[in-house]
Scaffold this motif. Structure first.
Motif, PDB file in Angstrom:
ATOM      1  N   GLY A  35      28.856  -7.652  -9.277  1.00 60.73           N
ATOM      2  CA  GLY A  35      28.691  -6.498 -10.071  1.00 60.73           C
ATOM      3  C   GLY A  35      27.204  -6.069  -9.937  1.00 60.73           C
ATOM      4  N   GLY A  36      26.397  -6.852  -9.486  1.00 55.26           N
ATOM      5  CA  GLY A  36      24.904  -6.221  -9.394  1.00 55.26           C
ATOM      6  C   GLY A  36      25.080  -5.508  -8.099  1.00 55.26           C
ATOM      7  N   VAL A  37      25.548  -6.238  -7.259  1.00 54.74           N
ATOM      8  CA  VAL A  37      25.510  -5.426  -5.757  1.00 54.74           C
ATOM      9  C   VAL A  37      26.185  -4.186  -5.922  1.00 54.74           C
ATOM     10  N   THR A  38      27.409  -4.063  -6.468  1.00 55.52           N
ATOM     11  CA  THR A  38      28.264  -2.984  -6.251  1.00 55.52           C
ATOM     12  C   THR A  38      27.528  -1.799  -7.407  1.00 55.52           C
ATOM     13  N   ALA A  39      26.713  -2.122  -8.135  1.00 59.31           N
ATOM     14  CA  ALA A  39      25.723  -1.208  -9.104  1.00 59.31           C
ATOM     15  C   ALA A  39      24.788  -0.546  -8.292  1.00 59.31           C
ATOM     16  N   MET A  40      24.391  -1.318  -7.093  1.00 64.35           N
ATOM     17  CA  MET A  40      22.997  -0.856  -6.490  1.00 64.35           C
ATOM     18  C   MET A  40      23.443   0.337  -5.387  1.00 64.35           C
ATOM     19  N   ASP A  41      22.662   1.589  -5.495  1.00 66.84           N
ATOM     20  CA  ASP A  41      22.581   2.649  -4.728  1.00 66.84           C
ATOM     21  C   ASP A  41      22.679   2.267  -3.216  1.00 66.84           C
TER      22      ASP A  41
END
Length: 324
Positions: A35-41
């Motif tokens: 989830g964190g990676v897929t939220a990174m621009d």
């Protein structure tokens, strides 16, 4: 028989438990990091450029991030398949190993070690996401690459920890099974437990057509209960929340750092709750913990649903006003 008296030390036994439970750490890290990676621009720019372009001009709480196909699709799919094999095998083997190597009076707590390490893995992933999100443009690569750390630890540890007595006995290695049982129990007085394992193994080998036996009326209640417990546990949606917590927080208006920090808080609560379970499972039993957990989930998720519904209605009303 002199070798039989060279018993493992208590620290080594605990070491075996911890190394096996690292499989849970690997699983938890995989859950928390996604989830964190897929939220990174930077990640969006690499794999979802069209979504990144939309995000720059869209309300943060009013868009779907992944509505197009990513670049390098084959690489992503193959990577997830390989990771799925590794995590899947670990999730199958680790709880069985812990159950078979743990003493009876510690079995409940030792079994929960796997879940504890899952929650620790999620927390570690959330912390990593929070800190590496500031490293542009390679922060997401570091976050994903660190998943290899628990995998490497488990790989090395697997050469050190012994096989379980139950596994050895089921494969016909009775003497080795007895020797390992003496070592992990740190005593030669293991006849009762050893005979129970041998007897259970013999009964298991006598079973013909096990799936047909499971379908018998006498076997259906525990089979159905066991299956439904797992099904309903998944239907609570907790895995979706853990996988995509940062994205979910962003969709209700949190900025990037705030969403990642909120995920860290969830991870902390998750670890604390598991520690409470380890401490109380022997005193109150599994059933009591399960019932109170069901009540907690019902109340908290109902509250979450009401809050999100109210927020969506407010957002929708604002959107209609702005459109006019």
């Amino acid at each position: 028989m002199a070798d039989d008296k060279q018993f493992y030390s208590k620290p080594f036994i605990v070491f075996c438990w911890l190394i096996a439970a690292v499989g849970g750490l690997m699983f938890g890290y995989d859950i928390g990091i996604s989830g964190g990676v897929t939220a990174m621009d930077d990640f969006l720019l690499q794999f979802f450029p069209a979504v990144y372009a939309k995000k720059r001009f869209a309300r943060e709480d009013n868009y779907c991030k992944f509505d197009d196909q990513p670049n390098n699709l084959i690489m992503l799919i193959v990577g997830r398949i390989l990771l799925g094999f590794g995590v899947g095998f670990g999730n199958e083997a680790v709880p069985v190993f812990l159950s078979e190597i743990a003493p009876l009076n510690y079995r409940g707590a030792v079994n929960i070690l796997f879940q504890l390490f899952v929650t620790i893995g999620i927390l570690c992933a959330n912390l990593v996401n929070f800190f590496v999100s500031k490293f542009h443009p390679w922060g997401w690569r570091l976050a994903l690459g660190l998943a290899g750390v628990p995998a490497f630890m488990l790989f090395l540890g697997s050469f050190v920890i012994p096989d379980t007595p139950t596994s050895l006995i089921e494969r016909g290695q009775l003497q080795n099974g007895r020797r390992i049982l003496q070592k992990i129990r740190r005593t030669e007085e293991i006849d009762i437990e050893y005979n129970q394992i041998v007897h259970a193994s013999e009964l298991a080998h006598q079973v013909k057509n096990p799936f047909k036996k499971l379908a018998q009326p006498s076997s259906r209640p525990p089979l159905v209960i066991g299956m439904l417990m797992q099904v309903f546990q998944q239907f609570t949606g907790i895995n979706a929340i853990m996988f995509y917590a940062p994205v979910l927080f962003q969709t209700v208006g949190f900025k990037n750092d705030a969403s990642l920090l909120s995920s860290v808080i969830i991870g902390l609560v998750n670890v604390f709750s598991t520690l409470v379970s380890i401490k109380t499972v022997g005193k109150f039993g599994r059933r009591a913990l399960l019932l109170q957990a069901c009540c907690q989930m019902f109340i908290t998720q109902s509250v979450i649903g009401i809050i999100l519904l109210a927020d969506l209605k407010t957002t929708g009303s604002l959107g209609r006003v702005e459109a006019k």
